[in-house]
Design an enzyme around this catalytic site. Structure first.
Site, PDB file in Angstrom:
ATOM      1  N   ASP A 126       0.409 -24.294  27.970  1.00 57.41           N
ATOM      2  CA  ASP A 126       0.595 -23.822  26.590  1.00 57.41           C
ATOM      3  C   ASP A 126      -0.243 -24.697  25.669  1.00 57.41           C
ATOM      4  OD1 ASP A 126       3.005 -21.843  25.351  1.00 57.41           O
ATOM      5  OD2 ASP A 126       1.958 -23.137  23.905  1.00 57.41           O
ATOM      6  N   GLU A 176       6.062  -6.990  31.952  1.00 56.20           N
ATOM      7  CA  GLU A 176       7.348  -7.644  32.215  1.00 56.20           C
ATOM      8  C   GLU A 176       8.465  -6.882  31.523  1.00 56.20           C
ATOM      9  OE1 GLU A 176       8.182 -10.176  34.320  1.00 56.20           O
ATOM     10  OE2 GLU A 176      10.092  -9.323  33.717  1.00 56.20           O
ATOM     11  N   LEU A 230      11.823  -8.103  31.642  1.00 55.70           N
ATOM     12  CA  LEU A 230      13.031  -8.927  31.526  1.00 55.70           C
ATOM     13  C   LEU A 230      13.603  -8.853  30.119  1.00 55.70           C
ATOM     14  CD1 LEU A 230      12.450 -11.769  29.817  1.00 55.70           C
ATOM     15  CD2 LEU A 230      11.301 -12.406  31.911  1.00 55.70           C
ATOM     16  N   ARG A 231      14.916  -9.075  30.050  1.00 51.22           N
ATOM     17  CA  ARG A 231      15.602  -9.141  28.758  1.00 51.22           C
ATOM     18  C   ARG A 231      15.942 -10.583  28.469  1.00 51.22           C
ATOM     19  NH1 ARG A 231      20.705  -6.202  30.730  1.00 51.22           N
ATOM     20  NH2 ARG A 231      20.047  -7.470  32.481  1.00 51.22           N
ATOM     21  N   ASN A 272      10.014   0.770  26.495  1.00 51.62           N
ATOM     22  CA  ASN A 272      10.658   0.186  25.312  1.00 51.62           C
ATOM     23  C   ASN A 272      10.934   1.236  24.240  1.00 51.62           C
ATOM     24  OD1 ASN A 272      10.921  -2.327  26.342  1.00 51.62           O
ATOM     25  ND2 ASN A 272       9.455  -3.332  24.996  1.00 51.62           N
ATOM     26  N   PHE A 299      22.537   1.212  26.915  1.00 51.59           N
ATOM     27  CA  PHE A 299      21.840   1.423  25.631  1.00 51.59           C
ATOM     28  C   PHE A 299      22.481   2.545  24.809  1.00 51.59           C
ATOM     29  CE2 PHE A 299      19.053  -1.445  27.607  1.00 51.59           C
ATOM     30  CZ  PHE A 299      18.339  -2.056  26.595  1.00 51.59           C
ATOM     31  N   CYS A 336      10.545  -7.599  20.734  1.00 46.83           N
ATOM     32  CA  CYS A 336       9.806  -6.567  21.472  1.00 46.83           C
ATOM     33  C   CYS A 336       9.940  -5.159  20.897  1.00 46.83           C
ATOM     34  CB  CYS A 336      10.248  -6.560  22.933  1.00 46.83           C
ATOM     35  SG  CYS A 336       9.711  -8.044  23.802  1.00 46.83           S
TER      36      CYS A 336
END
Ligand SMILES: NC(=O)c1ccc[n+]([C@@H]2O[C@H](COP(=O)([O-])OP(=O)(O)OC[C@H]3O[C@@H](n4cnc5c(N)ncnc54)[C@H](O)[C@@H]3O)[C@@H](O)[C@H]2O)c1
Length: 432
Positions: free
Chosen positions: A30, A151, A153-154, A211, A252, A263
Site C-alpha cells: 500500500d 470480488e 465479499l461483504r 450489485n 436482501f 460499493c
C-alpha cells in the site's frame, strides 16, 4: 504461489490474508506508509471480524508480509492483484480509474517473468483492455496476462465470504492465466465453490450487474414497506411471504433506511453511466438510485411525524452509524443523510455505534457521541435505530435507557420478534 496485492484496504487485506492462509506467499502493498507501519506492528487498519487473528497467524508462519515498495514483490510474483479503490468520479459519477491505471503503470515497471495481473477492484467493462494496453505500452516484451476476478465479499463477513464464496468469477481466455487462477483458488475449488470462467468483459459486467440487482431488491422491499404502512400490512411478513419462493429468495428483503456503503451507490451509478455510454440505458437502476436517495431523508420526516411534527428543542438518539453492522466503514452510510436531515429539522442528535464512531466524527462533527447505547438513549425524545448491530437487539428488554419508549413510526424493534429492523423509530409515549 507468490502473490502481491496492490492496495491493502478492505478487499486487498482480506484477500491477501486469506490467500496466505491457503498456503501462498503474499506481500500486501500500500502507498499509505502509516497503514503499512501499523500492519507491521500487528495493528489492523479496519474493523473486520476475525481479521486480526488471521493476519497474525499468517505473518507468524512467514506467509504474509507488508510493504510500501512494489518492485521486489511484483518482480517475483506469479499473480499481482490490483485491489485499489474505484470511487465515483466527482462531477459525473463514472468510476474513477486513476488508482487502477497508476497501479498498472507501477506494475509494468516492476514485472519479472510470466505474471498474471488480476483486477480485483470493481471496474467498468473494458478496463482490463486498458490495463493491458498500459502495460504493453510500457513493457512491450513483458510476458503478462490481465484477468478480471471481481470480488463479492461483504464487509463484516469478509473472511467467511472469501473462503466460502458462492462462486469465483475468472474473466480470461488465456489458458496459462486460468491455470494460475485455478491453483490460487484450489482450496476453494476442492470445497466445490463453482469457478466460472468467462470472457474478461463479461466478468467485469457480472460484478456491476450483481450489485445493481441486490440494490434493486433492497429498494423494492423499501417501497413495499411504504405501501404496507399505508394499507396496514406487515412488511416483514410480506418479505417472508415472497422470500420463501425459491425464485425470489429471502436475502436482501429487509426493509431499512436505504442502501449505502462503499460499493452499492458508486457501483449502481457507474453502471448507469456505462449503460448511457453504450446507448443501453438502465432505467430500473436509475430509478433505484433516485428512490434510494429520497428514502434516507424521508426517514427523518418519519421521526418528526412520530414526535408530533416538530423537532425543534428535541433530542434524538441514533443507534448505529456504519452503513451495516460489523464494520467501521462510514462510506456513504445512510446515517449521514438521516442525521443531517434530523438536524435540518431542528433536532439535537446524540449517537452511538459499536465500531464506527471514530470514522463518524470526521463526517458528522456537530453531533454528540455517547459511550454506550444506554447512555445514548437516556432522556431523549426519540430513539432511531439505523444500523442493525446485534447488540441492539436485546436493548428493548427492559433496558433502563429505553423504558418509556414506544414505537410510533416505521418498523419497530419488537422485543419478542427477535430481530431489529433498521430504521426502527421509537418515540417517548406522551404523558396522557
Ligand atoms: N469494500 C468492499 O466491501 C468491496 C467488496 C467488493 C469489491 N470492492 C471493490 O474493491 C476495490 C477496493 O475497495 P476497498 O474498499 O478495499 O478500498 P480501500 O479504499 O479500503 O483500499 C484501497 C487501498 O488502495 C491503496 N492504494 C491506492 N493506490 C495505490 C497504489 N498505486 N499502490 C498501492 N496502494 C494503493 C489505498 O491507499 C488504500 O489503502 C474497489 O474497487 C471496490 O469497489 C470492495
Amino acid at each position: 504461489m507468490r502473490v502481491a496485492t496492490i492496495g491493502t484496504g478492505y478487499v486487498g487485506l482480506v484477500c491477501g490474508a486469506c490467500l496466505a492462509d491457503f498456503g501462498h506467499h503474499v506481500i500486501c502493498i500500500d502507498k499509505d506508509a502509516d497503514k503499512i507501519a501499523g500492519l507491521s506492528r500487528g495493528e489492523m487498519p479496519i474493523y473486520e471480524p476475525g481479521l486480526h487473528a488471521l493476519v497474525h497467524s499468517n505473518v507468524r508462519e512467514g506467509r504474509l508480509e507488508f510493504s510500501t515498495g512494489i518492485a521486489g514483490a511484483v518482480g517475483q510474483a506469479d499473480a499481482v492483484f490490483i485491489a485499489v479503490g474505484t470511487p465515483s468520479r466527482p462531477g459525473d459519477g463514472h468510476a474513477d480509474l486513476s488508482y487502477v491505471y497508476t497501479a498498472a503503470r507501477e506494475i509494468a515497471a516492476a514485472l519479472g517473468g510470466f505474471t498474471v495481473v488480476v483486477i480485483k477492484s470493481t471496474v467498468p467493462v473494458g478496463t482490463g483492455d486498458e490495463v493491458e494496453r498500459i502495460i504493453r505500452e510500457a513493457r512491450p516484451q513483458a510476458d503478462v496476462s490481465v484477468v478480471s476476478n471481481p470480488e463479492f465479499l461483504r464487509e463484516g463477513a469478509g473472511i467467511r465470504d472469501f473462503k466460502h464464496p458462492d462462486r469465483i468469477v475468472v474473466g480470461s481466455e488465456d489458458e496459462r492465466a486460468r491455470d494460475i487462477m485455478a491453483e490460487l483458488y484450489r482450496p476453494l475449488y476442492l470445497n466445490a465453490a463453482p469457478m466460472l470462467y468467462t470472457r474478461r468483459r463479461t466478468a467485469e459486467l457480472i460484478k456491476y450487474a450483481a450489485n445493481a440487482f441486490l440494490a434493486t431488491k433492497i429498494t423494492f422491499i423499501n417501497e413495499i414497506a411504504e405501501l404496507c404502512e399505508k394499507v396496514g400490512a406487515d412488511v416483514q411478513e410480506v418479505a417472508r411471504g415472497i422470500g420463501l419462493d425459491n425464485r425470489i429468495g429471502t436475502k436482501f428483503l429487509h426493509t431499512g433506511p436505504g442502501f449505502g456503503g462503499s460499493c452499492f451507490p458508486k457501483d449502481a451509478l457507474a453502471l448507469i453511466k456505462i449503460g448511457q455510454d453504450h446507448e443501453a440505458p438502465l432505467r430500473i437502476v436509475e430509478t433505484v438510485m433516485a428512490v434510494n436517495d429520497q428514502r434516507k431523508r424521508a426517514m427523518a420526516r418519519k421521526v418528526a411525524v412520530a414526535l408530533g411534527g416538530d423537532l425543534r428543542g428535541k433530542t434524538i438518539a441514533v443507534l448505529g452509524l456504519t452503513f451495516k453492522p460489523n464494520t467501521d466503514d462510514m462510506r456513504e452510510a445512510p446515517s449521514i443523510s438521516v442525521i443531517t436531515a434530523l438536524k435540518d429539522l431542528g433536532a439535537a442528535v446524540r449517537a452511538y455505534d459499536p465500531a464506527g464512531m471514530e470514522q463518524a466524527k470526521r463526517l458528522l462533527p456537530d453531533i454528540t457521541y455517547a459511550s454506550s447505547a444506554y447512555a445514548c438513549a437516556d432522556g431523549v425524545d426519540a430513539l432511531v435505530i439505523i444500523t442493525e448491530w446485534e447488540q441492539f437487539i436485546l436493548l428493548s428488554r427492559g433496558g433502563k435507557g429505553l423504558s418509556g419508549l414506544r414505537g410510533c413510526a416505521g418498523p419497530i424493534p419488537e422485543p419478542h420478534r427477535g430481530r431489529v429492523t433498521p430504521t426502527g423509530v421509537g418515540a417517548k409515549v406522551p404523558a396522557s
